[in-house]
Design an enzyme around this catalytic site. Structure first.
Site, mmCIF file in Angstrom:
data_model
loop_
_atom_site.group_PDB
_atom_site.id
_atom_site.type_symbol
_atom_site.label_atom_id
_atom_site.label_comp_id
_atom_site.label_asym_id
_atom_site.label_seq_id
_atom_site.Cartn_x
_atom_site.Cartn_y
_atom_site.Cartn_z
ATOM 1 N N SER A 143 0.870 -1.186 0.000
ATOM 2 C CA SER A 143 0.000 0.000 0.000
ATOM 3 C C SER A 143 0.903 1.230 0.000
ATOM 4 O O SER A 143 2.065 1.145 0.424
ATOM 5 C CB SER A 143 -0.863 0.006 1.270
ATOM 6 N N TYR A 156 -2.425 -1.016 10.445
ATOM 7 C CA TYR A 156 -2.363 -1.217 8.991
ATOM 8 C C TYR A 156 -1.031 -0.692 8.448
ATOM 9 O O TYR A 156 -0.344 -1.367 7.673
ATOM 10 C CB TYR A 156 -3.541 -0.485 8.332
HETATM 11 N N1 NAD Z 1 -8.455 -0.693 -2.018
HETATM 12 C C1 NAD Z 1 -7.447 0.106 -1.708
HETATM 13 O O1 NAD Z 1 -7.599 1.342 -1.733
HETATM 14 C C2 NAD Z 1 -6.107 -0.458 -1.337
HETATM 15 C C3 NAD Z 1 -5.054 0.436 -1.267
HETATM 16 C C4 NAD Z 1 -3.802 -0.040 -0.910
HETATM 17 C C5 NAD Z 1 -3.622 -1.384 -0.658
HETATM 18 N N2 NAD Z 1 -4.673 -2.247 -0.753
HETATM 19 C C6 NAD Z 1 -4.408 -3.651 -0.453
HETATM 20 O O2 NAD Z 1 -4.884 -4.462 -1.492
HETATM 21 C C7 NAD Z 1 -5.249 -5.744 -0.974
HETATM 22 C C8 NAD Z 1 -6.648 -6.095 -1.450
HETATM 23 O O3 NAD Z 1 -7.558 -5.132 -0.921
HETATM 24 P P1 NAD Z 1 -8.946 -4.773 -1.585
HETATM 25 O O4 NAD Z 1 -9.008 -3.313 -1.697
HETATM 26 O O5 NAD Z 1 -9.218 -5.601 -2.781
HETATM 27 O O6 NAD Z 1 -9.895 -5.169 -0.376
HETATM 28 P P2 NAD Z 1 -11.114 -6.164 -0.272
HETATM 29 O O7 NAD Z 1 -11.633 -6.006 1.092
HETATM 30 O O8 NAD Z 1 -12.012 -5.974 -1.426
HETATM 31 O O9 NAD Z 1 -10.387 -7.562 -0.458
HETATM 32 C C9 NAD Z 1 -9.577 -8.106 0.529
HETATM 33 C C10 NAD Z 1 -9.563 -9.587 0.320
HETATM 34 O O10 NAD Z 1 -8.825 -10.189 1.377
HETATM 35 C C11 NAD Z 1 -9.578 -11.278 1.859
HETATM 36 N N3 NAD Z 1 -9.245 -11.574 3.240
HETATM 37 C C12 NAD Z 1 -9.460 -10.813 4.337
HETATM 38 N N4 NAD Z 1 -9.073 -11.474 5.436
HETATM 39 C C13 NAD Z 1 -8.594 -12.678 5.029
HETATM 40 C C14 NAD Z 1 -8.061 -13.797 5.683
HETATM 41 N N5 NAD Z 1 -7.938 -13.856 7.014
HETATM 42 N N6 NAD Z 1 -7.678 -14.863 4.941
HETATM 43 C C15 NAD Z 1 -7.808 -14.839 3.607
HETATM 44 N N7 NAD Z 1 -8.330 -13.817 2.910
HETATM 45 C C16 NAD Z 1 -8.710 -12.745 3.629
HETATM 46 C C17 NAD Z 1 -11.019 -10.853 1.706
HETATM 47 O O11 NAD Z 1 -11.877 -11.987 1.736
HETATM 48 C C18 NAD Z 1 -10.961 -10.180 0.338
HETATM 49 O O12 NAD Z 1 -11.084 -11.131 -0.692
HETATM 50 C C19 NAD Z 1 -5.115 -5.638 0.551
HETATM 51 O O13 NAD Z 1 -3.889 -6.183 0.959
HETATM 52 C C20 NAD Z 1 -5.114 -4.132 0.792
HETATM 53 O O14 NAD Z 1 -4.428 -3.779 1.964
HETATM 54 C C21 NAD Z 1 -5.913 -1.816 -1.081
#
Ligand code: NAD
Length: 255
Positions: A143, A156
């Site tokens: 991130s 986080y």
């Molecule tokens: N969306 C954003 O703005 C953003 C920005 C920076 C980083 N990220 C990172 O991208 C990645 C994906 O995030 P996203 O935005 O798609 O979020 P999201 O909430 O849509 O997806 C997160 C995924 O992780 C899974 N997950 C959560 N806990 C889990 C566990 N204990 N075991 C297995 N799977 C688990 C959820 O089921 C989901 O499929 C994350 O690591 C997040 O930190 C997202």
């Protein structure tokens, strides 16, 4: 197609960025292990989308926060689709709280999924590569908050800052095995993790004013970067993080 003949496992790929990466990898010719924690129907939908693109796919239930299950996840994936080439540590969660109110259980939950999960799934993946004497690629979904402080999201930020050092350290340690380890640092992406933000127009406008490209990222913006890192085009990259944030991190201007 950049990933023909490859097999990838993407944690947390039943929705959001993980889903987009899974589908994009399939479009680039890879077979894909979709993993989910609690949404089997969504995972099945992603598997169907991948199969509709002519690739093999299977959904495997896995809570990556439980480190003891990592070996079982990789074993099951290999049993279903054969040897793996690419791991994307995508699963992640965040919990908002002022620093002085962070509960130990929330701290543990965030660190367990975002950091410990990535660590031990990677360990199981690397053991598999060593046993089968094959090279591989690890992509850690970090991130902008591996660099950028985010008040009220301390656990986080800690998890992503540590993930950055995991990327750099493993890149060096695993280089002799032909295993590359890189990270992606998304900015603000329109996914379920941001549901509250997406519904709050005032906050959303304030955020957009901080993003030089003046839009949220889409999961496909991140999937394209992941496909590049997973491909032979990125064979000389290791230990680095690609920021995909519309310019958010380095934004500064004097008005
Ligand atoms: N969306 C954003 O703005 C953003 C920005 C920076 C980083 N990220 C990172 O991208 C990645 C994906 O995030 P996203 O935005 O798609 O979020 P999201 O909430 O849509 O997806 C997160 C995924 O992780 C899974 N997950 C959560 N806990 C889990 C566990 N204990 N075991 C297995 N799977 C688990 C959820 O089921 C989901 O499929 C994350 O690591 C997040 O930190 C997202």
């Amino acid at each position: 197609m950049k990933l023909s003949g490859k097999t990838a496992l993407i944690t947390g790929s039943s929705e959001g960025i993980g889903e987009a990466v899974a589908v994009r990898f399939a479009e680039e010719g890879a077979d894909v292990v979709v993993t989910y924690r609690s949404h089997p129907q969504e995972a099945a939908r992603v598997v169907d989308t991948i199969k509709a693109r002519g690739r093999r796919s299977v959904a495997v239930e896995a809570d990556v926060g439980r480190a003891g299950l990592a070996d079982g996840l990789i074993e099951r994936a290999v049993r279903e689709l054969g040897p793996l080439d690419i791991l994307v540590n995508n699963a992640g969660i965040e919990k908002r709280a002022p620093f002085v109110e962070v509960a130990e259980s929330d701290y543990d939950a965030v660190l367990d999924v975002n950091l410990k999960g990535a660590f031990f799934v990677t360990q199981a993946f690397v053991r598999h590569l060593m046993e089968t004497k094959r090279p591989g690629k690890v992509i850690n979904m970090s991130s902008v908050h591996e660099e950028l402080p985010f008040p009220h999201f301390a656990p986080y930020c800690l998890s992503k800052g540590a993930l950055k050092m995991m990327t750099r350290t493993l890149a060096i340690e695993l280089a002799p095995l032909g295993i590359q380890v890189n990270g992606i640092a998304p900015g603000a992406i329109a996914t379920p993790i941001n549901t509250k933000l997406l519904q709050d127009h005032e906050k959303l406008d304030a955020l957009l004013s901080q993003i030089p490209l003046h839009r949220l990222g889409q999961p496909s913006d991140i999937a394209g970067v992941a496909a590049f890192l997973a491909s032979a085009d990125a064979d000389y990259l290791t230990g680095t993080t690609i920021f995909a944030d519309g310019g958010l991190l380095w934004n500064y201007s004097e008005q």
